[in-house]
Design a protein around this motif. Structure first.
Motif, PDB file in Angstrom:
ATOM      1  N   LYS A 147       0.808  -1.356  -0.154  1.00  0.00           N
ATOM      2  CA  LYS A 147      -0.284  -0.157  -0.348  1.00  0.00           C
ATOM      3  C   LYS A 147       0.769   1.299  -0.017  1.00  0.00           C
ATOM      4  CE  LYS A 147      -4.164  -2.039   2.499  1.00  0.00           C
ATOM      5  NZ  LYS A 147      -4.676  -2.193   4.067  1.00  0.00           N
ATOM      6  N   ASN A 148       1.732   1.104   0.759  1.00  0.00           N
ATOM      7  CA  ASN A 148       2.769   2.623   0.801  1.00  0.00           C
ATOM      8  C   ASN A 148       3.547   2.463  -0.196  1.00  0.00           C
ATOM      9  OD1 ASN A 148       2.184   3.286   3.624  1.00  0.00           O
ATOM     10  ND2 ASN A 148       3.565   2.259   4.542  1.00  0.00           N
ATOM     11  N   PHE A 149       4.031   1.756  -1.376  1.00  0.00           N
ATOM     12  CA  PHE A 149       4.225   1.601  -2.636  1.00  0.00           C
ATOM     13  C   PHE A 149       3.258   2.636  -4.049  1.00  0.00           C
ATOM     14  CE2 PHE A 149       5.638  -0.254  -6.642  1.00  0.00           C
ATOM     15  CZ  PHE A 149       6.739  -0.199  -6.228  1.00  0.00           C
ATOM     16  N   VAL A 150       1.686   1.543  -3.634  1.00  0.00           N
ATOM     17  CA  VAL A 150       1.112   2.246  -4.520  1.00  0.00           C
ATOM     18  C   VAL A 150       0.932   4.183  -3.909  1.00  0.00           C
ATOM     19  CG1 VAL A 150      -0.932   2.233  -5.142  1.00  0.00           C
ATOM     20  CG2 VAL A 150       0.090   0.267  -4.761  1.00  0.00           C
ATOM     21  N   LEU A 206       4.749 -12.551  -1.967  1.00  0.00           N
ATOM     22  CA  LEU A 206       3.671 -12.552  -1.683  1.00  0.00           C
ATOM     23  C   LEU A 206       2.326 -12.834  -2.790  1.00  0.00           C
ATOM     24  CD1 LEU A 206       1.845 -10.976   0.424  1.00  0.00           C
ATOM     25  CD2 LEU A 206       1.374  -9.452  -1.003  1.00  0.00           C
ATOM     26  N   PRO A 207       1.579 -13.990  -1.964  1.00  0.00           N
ATOM     27  CA  PRO A 207       0.743 -14.189  -3.138  1.00  0.00           C
ATOM     28  C   PRO A 207      -0.380 -13.295  -3.868  1.00  0.00           C
ATOM     29  CG  PRO A 207       0.730 -15.629  -1.340  1.00  0.00           C
ATOM     30  CD  PRO A 207       2.024 -14.590  -1.055  1.00  0.00           C
ATOM     31  N   ALA A 208      -0.369 -13.962  -5.174  1.00  0.00           N
ATOM     32  CA  ALA A 208      -1.668 -12.581  -5.377  1.00  0.00           C
ATOM     33  C   ALA A 208      -2.466 -12.091  -5.360  1.00  0.00           C
ATOM     34  CB  ALA A 208      -1.421 -12.743  -6.955  1.00  0.00           C
ATOM     35  N   VAL A 209      -3.365 -12.861  -4.255  1.00  0.00           N
ATOM     36  CA  VAL A 209      -4.500 -13.088  -4.006  1.00  0.00           C
ATOM     37  C   VAL A 209      -4.779 -11.880  -2.672  1.00  0.00           C
ATOM     38  CG1 VAL A 209      -5.702 -15.476  -4.284  1.00  0.00           C
ATOM     39  CG2 VAL A 209      -4.261 -15.424  -2.303  1.00  0.00           C
ATOM     40  N   TYR A 210      -3.781 -11.629  -2.447  1.00  0.00           N
ATOM     41  CA  TYR A 210      -2.955 -10.629  -0.982  1.00  0.00           C
ATOM     42  C   TYR A 210      -2.394  -9.523  -1.981  1.00  0.00           C
ATOM     43  CZ  TYR A 210      -3.517 -14.811   1.925  1.00  0.00           C
ATOM     44  OH  TYR A 210      -3.485 -16.106   2.473  1.00  0.00           O
ATOM     45  N   TYR A 211      -1.805  -9.616  -2.217  1.00  0.00           N
ATOM     46  CA  TYR A 211      -0.984  -8.399  -3.762  1.00  0.00           C
ATOM     47  C   TYR A 211      -1.891  -7.559  -3.980  1.00  0.00           C
ATOM     48  CZ  TYR A 211       2.234  -6.081  -6.526  1.00  0.00           C
ATOM     49  OH  TYR A 211       3.006  -5.463  -7.074  1.00  0.00           O
ATOM     50  N   GLU A 212      -3.067  -7.926  -5.398  1.00  0.00           N
ATOM     51  CA  GLU A 212      -3.764  -7.326  -5.894  1.00  0.00           C
ATOM     52  C   GLU A 212      -4.560  -6.768  -5.148  1.00  0.00           C
ATOM     53  OE1 GLU A 212      -4.775  -9.395  -9.419  1.00  0.00           O
ATOM     54  OE2 GLU A 212      -2.916  -9.120  -9.775  1.00  0.00           O
ATOM     55  N   LEU A 213      -5.236  -7.060  -4.510  1.00  0.00           N
ATOM     56  CA  LEU A 213      -6.456  -6.445  -3.144  1.00  0.00           C
ATOM     57  C   LEU A 213      -6.055  -5.201  -2.347  1.00  0.00           C
ATOM     58  CD1 LEU A 213      -8.867  -9.048  -1.326  1.00  0.00           C
ATOM     59  CD2 LEU A 213      -9.001  -7.405  -3.526  1.00  0.00           C
ATOM     60  N   ALA A 243      -5.484  -2.578  -4.840  1.00  0.00           N
ATOM     61  CA  ALA A 243      -7.305  -1.613  -4.865  1.00  0.00           C
ATOM     62  C   ALA A 243      -7.693  -1.137  -3.946  1.00  0.00           C
ATOM     63  CB  ALA A 243      -7.967  -3.150  -5.245  1.00  0.00           C
ATOM     64  N   ASP A 244      -7.204  -1.746  -3.098  1.00  0.00           N
ATOM     65  CA  ASP A 244      -7.334  -0.712  -1.492  1.00  0.00           C
ATOM     66  C   ASP A 244      -6.956   0.058  -1.323  1.00  0.00           C
ATOM     67  OD1 ASP A 244      -9.152  -1.811  -0.313  1.00  0.00           O
ATOM     68  OD2 ASP A 244      -8.089  -3.554   1.117  1.00  0.00           O
ATOM     69  N   ALA A 245      -5.676   0.247  -1.842  1.00  0.00           N
ATOM     70  CA  ALA A 245      -4.318   1.799  -1.582  1.00  0.00           C
ATOM     71  C   ALA A 245      -4.971   2.610  -2.883  1.00  0.00           C
ATOM     72  CB  ALA A 245      -2.993   1.164  -1.916  1.00  0.00           C
ATOM     73  N   VAL A 246      -6.079   2.480  -3.998  1.00  0.00           N
ATOM     74  CA  VAL A 246      -6.117   3.459  -5.151  1.00  0.00           C
ATOM     75  C   VAL A 246      -7.436   4.068  -4.530  1.00  0.00           C
ATOM     76  CG1 VAL A 246      -6.929   3.007  -7.127  1.00  0.00           C
ATOM     77  CG2 VAL A 246      -4.979   1.928  -7.003  1.00  0.00           C
ATOM     78  N   GLN A 292       0.672  12.883   0.162  1.00  0.00           N
ATOM     79  CA  GLN A 292       0.952  11.686   0.410  1.00  0.00           C
ATOM     80  C   GLN A 292      -0.194  10.389   2.042  1.00  0.00           C
ATOM     81  OE1 GLN A 292       4.310  10.531  -0.937  1.00  0.00           O
ATOM     82  NE2 GLN A 292       4.355   8.582  -0.156  1.00  0.00           N
ATOM     83  N   PRO A 293      -1.032   9.901   1.111  1.00  0.00           N
ATOM     84  CA  PRO A 293      -0.993   8.750   2.329  1.00  0.00           C
ATOM     85  C   PRO A 293       0.189   7.871   3.231  1.00  0.00           C
ATOM     86  CG  PRO A 293      -3.044   8.406  -0.090  1.00  0.00           C
ATOM     87  CD  PRO A 293      -1.371   9.507  -0.007  1.00  0.00           C
ATOM     88  N   LYS A 294      -0.875   7.836   4.334  1.00  0.00           N
ATOM     89  CA  LYS A 294       0.587   6.470   4.229  1.00  0.00           C
ATOM     90  C   LYS A 294      -0.208   5.563   5.497  1.00  0.00           C
ATOM     91  CE  LYS A 294       5.786   6.137   6.449  1.00  0.00           C
ATOM     92  NZ  LYS A 294       5.433   5.164   5.856  1.00  0.00           N
ATOM     93  N   THR A 295      -0.116   3.914   5.116  1.00  0.00           N
ATOM     94  CA  THR A 295      -0.107   3.856   6.584  1.00  0.00           C
ATOM     95  C   THR A 295       0.937   2.094   7.542  1.00  0.00           C
ATOM     96  OG1 THR A 295      -1.519   1.929   7.004  1.00  0.00           O
ATOM     97  CG2 THR A 295      -0.731   1.664   4.682  1.00  0.00           C
ATOM     98  N   ASP A 296       0.357   2.464   8.778  1.00  0.00           N
ATOM     99  CA  ASP A 296       1.137   1.344   9.802  1.00  0.00           C
ATOM    100  C   ASP A 296       0.364   0.446   9.874  1.00  0.00           C
ATOM    101  OD1 ASP A 296       0.194   2.573  10.954  1.00  0.00           O
ATOM    102  OD2 ASP A 296       1.985   3.993  11.661  1.00  0.00           O
TER     103      ASP A 296
END
Ligand SMILES: [Zn+2]
Length: 455
Positions: free
Chosen positions: A37-40, A74-81, A84-87, A168-172
C-alpha cells in the motif's frame, strides 16, 4: 423506502486459537500488504497519476510487472487487493482535496462569478483538472468558452490550492489485510488459505461452519483472527410493525420503554464485574512490568525470558477481554431483536447522545465504566437494525427528560435508581420517568404544542 432494496452489512466469523507459527505467517502477510500500500501511495498519489487511477486495472497491470510482488514473495490473492485498497484510498483523498479547494474558491472574495464558474467546472471535469495540474493542453470546457477570465491566473491558483491540500497517504496498520475468494477454500471446518509456498495452504480452524465466496477482511488479534465478511442484506419491511416506541437508554438496564417493558435487564451487571476485573488485571500487569524492568536492570535473563514468553501478561488478558466482550455484544443484539419482535415498532424514539465535553466531569473510574458499558455500540446496532428492518429511528434532544416529573411536570428528586416527585407524590424509576417524558416531548413536538417545560 422500496421493500426490495438492499444494504451491505458486515458479518463476523472467528477462528479458534491459532498456533504461533500461523500467527507469524498472518502477521507477515499483513506487514507485506502494508508495504504494498505504501508503495502504491508513493507512486500513484501524485498529481501526475491523477488520471491513471480509474480503472483500477491500469494500476494493477503496472504493479504486476514492477517486481515488488516477487521481491516480497507475496501471493497475488493478497497483493492485488492491497493495491486495490490503496487506489481506493488515493481516490478518496483526491475527493477530499477537491472539496477543500472548492470551499476555498467559494470563500475567495477576489474571484468574480465568471472566475468561480470556470474553477468549479474544471474541478468537476477530471480530465481537464488533471491537464491543468500537469500544465498540459486541454480543450476549454463548453460552458467556460464565453467567460471573461484570465485563464492562466486561475489555473495557477488551482495548482497552488491543490498543492496545499494534497498529501501522500501512508499506513502502518500491519494487523489487517484482505483476501480474495480464490485465496481460500474450506475443508473439515477449517478455512484453508494461500501461503507463500505454491500449491500449499495453511489451515485456519473456525468457530463455526459458515462458508463464504467473497473478499474477506482478516483482522489479526493476539492468538486468533476475526474475519469481516461483507454481505448483501435485504431491507425487510414488516407489514405488522405499526407501533411507535419510546426508549430510555440506561446505565443499568439497556432499554426502558414508556410502556414499562424492559430489554437488556442488568446489562450493567454483565459489564461491571468486567470493569472491576480489568482494573485488577491492570494492577497485576503493572506489577509484572515493574518486575520486568527490575530484572532487566539487574540482568536476570531467565526471569526476563519467562515474562516475555507470557507477553508481559498481555496475551491471556486480551483473549479473556475479547471473550467477555463477545458475550456482552451477543446479549445486546439478542435483546434488540427481541424488542423488535415484541413491540413491532414502525418508529423508535430515543434521545440524542449527550455532548462529549460533559464526560470530562466524571471521575476516572466512572469514565472507564461509561466507555466500557457499550453505549456507542448499542446505538450503532440499534441504528443498523432499524435500517435493515425499515424502522424509522428518531433522536430527540434529551433536555428536561431526566429531571421533570412525567406526571405533573414539576422538578423531581433522583435518589439512586428512584425518581420521586414531592409535588404529586409520583414514585417510579428514573428510567421509566425518562421514557415517559420522551414520549410526551415527542408527541407535543409533533403536534406543534411544544411548551417551555422542556427548556
Ligand atoms: Zn409530579
Amino acid at each position: 423506502m422500496p421493500s426490495n432494496s438492499t444494504m451491505t452489512k458486515i458479518v463476523w466469523q472467528y477462528s479458534e486459537t491459532l498456533p504461533e507459527e500461523t500467527m507469524t505467517f498472518l502477521r507477515g502477510i499483513a506487514a507485506d500488504c502494508c508495504k504494498v500500500k505504501n508503495f502504491v501511495y508513493e507512486r500513484y498519489s501524485g498529481v501526475k497519476k491523477i488520471n491513471s487511477l480509474t480503472p483500477v486495472y491500469t494500476v494493477l497491470n503496472e504493479m504486476r510487472y514492477c517486481g515488488l510482488r516477487e521481491q516480497l514473495n507475496l501471493p497475488a490473492v493478497y497483493y492485488e487487493l492491497a493495491i486495490a485498497d490503496a487506489v481506493t484510498n488515493i481516490k478518496c483523498s483526491w475527493s477530499i482535496v477537491k472539496n477543500k479547494v472548492g470551499e476555498k474558491i467559494t470563500a475567495n472574495e477576489n474571484l468574480s462569478d465568471d472566475d468561480k464558474i470556470y474553477l468549479r467546472t474544471v474541478l468537476k471535469m477530471g480530465s481537464v483538472y488533471a491537464a491543468v495540474l500537469n500544465r498540459q493542453q486541454y480543450e476549454m470546457p463548453r460552458n467556460a468558452v464565453e467567460l471573461d477570465i484570465d485563464v492562466k491566473r486561475l489555473n495557477n491558483l488551482l495548482c497552488r490550492l491543490t498543492r496545499r491540500y494534497l498529501t501522500q497517504p501512508k499506513t502502518d496498520a500491519a494487523d489487517v489485510f484482505r483476501i480474495s475468494p480464490n485465496g481460500y477454500s474450506y475443508k473439515d471446518g477449517a478455512m484453508r488459505i494461500v501461503c507463500r509456498i505454491p500449491r500449499k495452504r495453511i489451515s485456519i480452524p473456525l468457530k463455526d461452519t459458515r462458508t463464504f465466496d467473497r473478499q474477506i477482511q482478516v483482522h489479526i488479534k493476539d492468538d486468533f483472527i476475526a474475519l469481516a465478511v461483507p454481505i448483501e442484506a435485504k431491507i425487510k419491511k414488516h407489514q405488522d410493525y405499526t407501533n411507535t416506541v419510546y426508549i430510555h437508554m440506561g446505565n443499568q438496564d439497556m432499554f426502558t420503554l414508556s410502556n414499562e417493558h424492559i430489554y437488556g435487564v442488568s446489562l450493567a451487571e454483565l459489564t461491571s464485574p468486567e470493569t472491576e476485573r480489568l482494573a485488577k488485571k491492570n494492577q497485576e500487569r503493572r506489577r509484572i512490568y515493574t518486575s520486568y524492568r527490575q530484572n532487566a536492570e539487574s540482568g536476570n535473563r531467565q526471569k526476563i525470558e519467562n515474562i516475555e514468553a507470557n507477553n508481559l501478561g498481555r496475551r491471556k488478558y486480551d483473549s479473556q477481554k475479547e471473550k467477555e466482550k463477545r458475550r456482552t455484544t451477543n446479549y445486546i443484539n439478542a435483546e434488540i431483536n427481541r424488542m423488535f419482535r415484541i413491540e413491532k415498532p414502525a418508529c423508535i424514539v430515543i434521545t440524542k447522545p449527550v455532548t462529549k465535553n460533559k464526560t470530562k466531569l466524571y471521575s476516572k473510574s466512572n469514565n472507564r465504566k461509561l466507555t466500557r458499558n457499550f453505549r456507542g455500540y448499542i446505538r450503532e446496532r440499534l441504528a443498523y437494525k432499524c435500517q435493515i428492518n425499515a424502522i424509522e429511528l428518531v433522536e430527540i434532544n434529551s433536555k428536561g427528560t431526566g429531571k421533570i416529573c412525567s406526571s405533573c411536570k414539576a422538578e423531581g428528586k433522583r435518589q439512586g435508581k428512584e425518581f420521586i416527585c414531592e409535588n404529586c407524590g409520583l414514585k417510579t424509576t428514573i428510567a421509566l420517568n425518562s421514557a415517559k417524558n420522551i414520549q410526551q416531548k415527542y408527541i407535543e413536538k409533533s403536534k406543534g404544542s411544544y411548551v417551555q417545560n422542556w427548556e
